[in-house]
Design a protein around this motif. Structure first.
Motif, PDB file in Angstrom:
ATOM      1  N   GLY A  42       0.818  -1.207   0.000  1.00 29.28           N
ATOM      2  CA  GLY A  42       0.000   0.000   0.000  1.00 29.28           C
ATOM      3  C   GLY A  42       0.851   1.256   0.000  1.00 29.28           C
ATOM      4  O   GLY A  42       1.993   1.254   0.447  1.00 29.28           O
TER       5      GLY A  42
ATOM      6  N   VAL B   4      -6.021   0.102   8.364  1.00 24.82           N
ATOM      7  CA  VAL B   4      -6.871  -0.205   7.211  1.00 24.82           C
ATOM      8  C   VAL B   4      -6.555  -1.641   6.782  1.00 24.82           C
ATOM      9  O   VAL B   4      -5.408  -1.949   6.453  1.00 24.82           O
ATOM     10  CB  VAL B   4      -6.610   0.762   6.037  1.00 24.82           C
ATOM     11  CG1 VAL B   4      -7.581   0.467   4.892  1.00 24.82           C
ATOM     12  CG2 VAL B   4      -6.745   2.218   6.490  1.00 24.82           C
ATOM     13  N   THR B   5      -7.542  -2.486   6.834  1.00 28.41           N
ATOM     14  CA  THR B   5      -7.341  -3.887   6.479  1.00 28.41           C
ATOM     15  C   THR B   5      -8.191  -4.249   5.266  1.00 28.41           C
ATOM     16  O   THR B   5      -9.281  -3.698   5.068  1.00 28.41           O
ATOM     17  CB  THR B   5      -7.688  -4.822   7.648  1.00 28.41           C
ATOM     18  OG1 THR B   5      -9.054  -4.591   8.029  1.00 28.41           O
ATOM     19  CG2 THR B   5      -6.784  -4.566   8.841  1.00 28.41           C
ATOM     20  N   GLN B   6      -7.650  -5.161   4.487  1.00 27.98           N
ATOM     21  CA  GLN B   6      -8.350  -5.637   3.302  1.00 27.98           C
ATOM     22  C   GLN B   6      -8.382  -7.152   3.312  1.00 27.98           C
ATOM     23  O   GLN B   6      -7.377  -7.795   3.635  1.00 27.98           O
ATOM     24  CB  GLN B   6      -7.655  -5.154   2.022  1.00 27.98           C
ATOM     25  CG  GLN B   6      -7.728  -3.655   1.813  1.00 27.98           C
ATOM     26  CD  GLN B   6      -7.095  -3.228   0.518  1.00 27.98           C
ATOM     27  OE1 GLN B   6      -6.207  -2.382   0.489  1.00 27.98           O
ATOM     28  NE2 GLN B   6      -7.552  -3.797  -0.589  1.00 27.98           N
ATOM     29  N   ARG B   9      -6.347 -11.059   0.822  1.00 29.83           N
ATOM     30  CA  ARG B   9      -5.116 -10.439   0.342  1.00 29.83           C
ATOM     31  C   ARG B   9      -4.781 -10.913  -1.067  1.00 29.83           C
ATOM     32  O   ARG B   9      -4.214 -10.173  -1.858  1.00 29.83           O
ATOM     33  CB  ARG B   9      -3.962 -10.763   1.283  1.00 29.83           C
ATOM     34  CG  ARG B   9      -4.102 -10.162   2.667  1.00 29.83           C
ATOM     35  CD  ARG B   9      -4.011  -8.621   2.625  1.00 29.83           C
ATOM     36  NE  ARG B   9      -2.874  -8.173   1.874  1.00 29.83           N
ATOM     37  CZ  ARG B   9      -1.652  -8.122   2.356  1.00 29.83           C
ATOM     38  NH1 ARG B   9      -1.404  -8.477   3.600  1.00 29.83           N
ATOM     39  NH2 ARG B   9      -0.650  -7.707   1.588  1.00 29.83           N
ATOM     40  N   CYS B  23     -13.083  -4.053   2.907  1.00 23.40           N
ATOM     41  CA  CYS B  23     -12.166  -3.100   3.514  1.00 23.40           C
ATOM     42  C   CYS B  23     -12.748  -2.635   4.845  1.00 23.40           C
ATOM     43  O   CYS B  23     -13.939  -2.263   4.907  1.00 23.40           O
ATOM     44  CB  CYS B  23     -11.949  -1.912   2.586  1.00 23.40           C
ATOM     45  SG  CYS B  23     -10.907  -0.610   3.285  1.00 23.40           S
ATOM     46  N   GLN B  25     -11.713  -0.172   8.437  1.00 22.19           N
ATOM     47  CA  GLN B  25     -10.764   0.797   8.976  1.00 22.19           C
ATOM     48  C   GLN B  25     -11.112   1.140  10.420  1.00 22.19           C
ATOM     49  O   GLN B  25     -12.290   1.153  10.803  1.00 22.19           O
ATOM     50  CB  GLN B  25     -10.737   2.059   8.098  1.00 22.19           C
ATOM     51  CG  GLN B  25     -12.110   2.679   7.881  1.00 22.19           C
ATOM     52  CD  GLN B  25     -12.285   4.040   8.490  1.00 22.19           C
ATOM     53  OE1 GLN B  25     -11.504   4.501   9.304  1.00 22.19           O
ATOM     54  NE2 GLN B  25     -13.351   4.724   8.068  1.00 22.19           N
ATOM     55  N   CYS B  91      -7.795  -0.197  -0.987  1.00 17.96           N
ATOM     56  CA  CYS B  91      -8.750   0.612  -0.266  1.00 17.96           C
ATOM     57  C   CYS B  91      -7.963   1.712   0.445  1.00 17.96           C
ATOM     58  O   CYS B  91      -6.828   1.486   0.881  1.00 17.96           O
ATOM     59  CB  CYS B  91      -9.491  -0.257   0.750  1.00 17.96           C
ATOM     60  SG  CYS B  91     -10.578   0.626   1.857  1.00 17.96           S
ATOM     61  N   GLY B 104      -4.763   0.572   2.593  1.00 15.52           N
ATOM     62  CA  GLY B 104      -4.663  -0.804   3.038  1.00 15.52           C
ATOM     63  C   GLY B 104      -3.535  -1.510   2.317  1.00 15.52           C
ATOM     64  O   GLY B 104      -2.891  -0.941   1.424  1.00 15.52           O
TER      65      GLY B 104
END
Lengths: 109, 112
Positions: A42, B4-6, B9, B23, B25, B91, B104
């Motif tokens: 990112g 921030v996680t997605q 993966r 997504c 947050q 994201c 993310g």
């Protein structure tokens, strides 16, 4: 369409040298930001410069903005191998950032 | 924990399948964005949302839809995946000002 365009597309330097990359854009902006992306990860925000500012510093980073020429530059001084990454400018008008295609920087140890 | 996680993966799917990328947050930001990244093309905006009731199309929204389930959650769906949707999807979130974005880790999607 992308607003900002970085130049050069790729840059290869030795550790300790300075790295300069440029961003040109086409329309008025509220601010311009620079981001770094390590391979496949990112983006990380580096610095934001507002349209009424001409220069900002953050550690080894120096950003300039020339609104009359619609251009910005990012200078990384005394580069390190860890600076190897892609660098993107993002121009913003009306709260919607638009990213360029990036400059790929390689710093050789 | 990451702000921030997605999920997922990485995902490999077949043409025509429906897929959802999620997504979440924890930054408490109102604004959320979905981008795709293709080699040599930088990041392109797919959709963005300035609050739970606000959804806007970005530069390349065709073939995608989104859902803002809560302030903290913003999902991207591909209704019928096609191979040229193979890309890295990010994201991002931001506060109302000065609009610094937090990204993310990305989802690498491959459509075969």
């Amino acid at each position: 369409s992308q607003q900002g365009e970085e130049d050069p597309q790729a840059l290869s330097i030795q550790e300790g040298e300075n790295a300069t990359m440029n961003c040109s854009y086409k329309t008025s902006i509220n601010n311009l930001q620079w981001y770094r992306q390590n391979s496949g990860r990112g983006l990380v925000h580096l610095i934001l410069i507002r349209s009424n500012e001409r220069e900002k510093h953050s550690g080894r980073l120096r950003v300039t903005l020339d609104t009359s020429k619609k251009s910005s530059s990012l200078l990384i001084t005394a580069s390190r191998a860890a600076d190897t990454a892609s660098y993107f400018c993002a121009t913003e008008l009306s709260y919607i950032p638009t990213f360029g295609r990036g400059t790929s920087l390689i710093v050789h140890p | 924990d990451a702000d921030v996680t997605q999920t997922p993966r990485n995902r490999i799917t077949k043409t025509g399948k429906r897929i959802m990328l999620e997504c979440s947050q924890t930054k408490g930001h109102d604004r959320m964005y979905w981008y795709r990244q293709d080699p040599g093309l930088g990041l392109r905006l797919i959709y963005y949302s300035f609050d739970v009731k606000d959804i806007n199309k970005g530069e390349i929204s065709d073939g995608y839809s989104v859902s803002r389930q809560a302030q903290a959650k913003f999902s991207l769906s591909l209704e019928s995946a096609i191979p040229n949707q193979t890309a890295l999807y990010f994201c991002a979130t931001s506060d109302s000002a000065p609009n610094e974005q937090y990204f993310g880790p990305g989802t690498r999607l491959t459509v075969t």
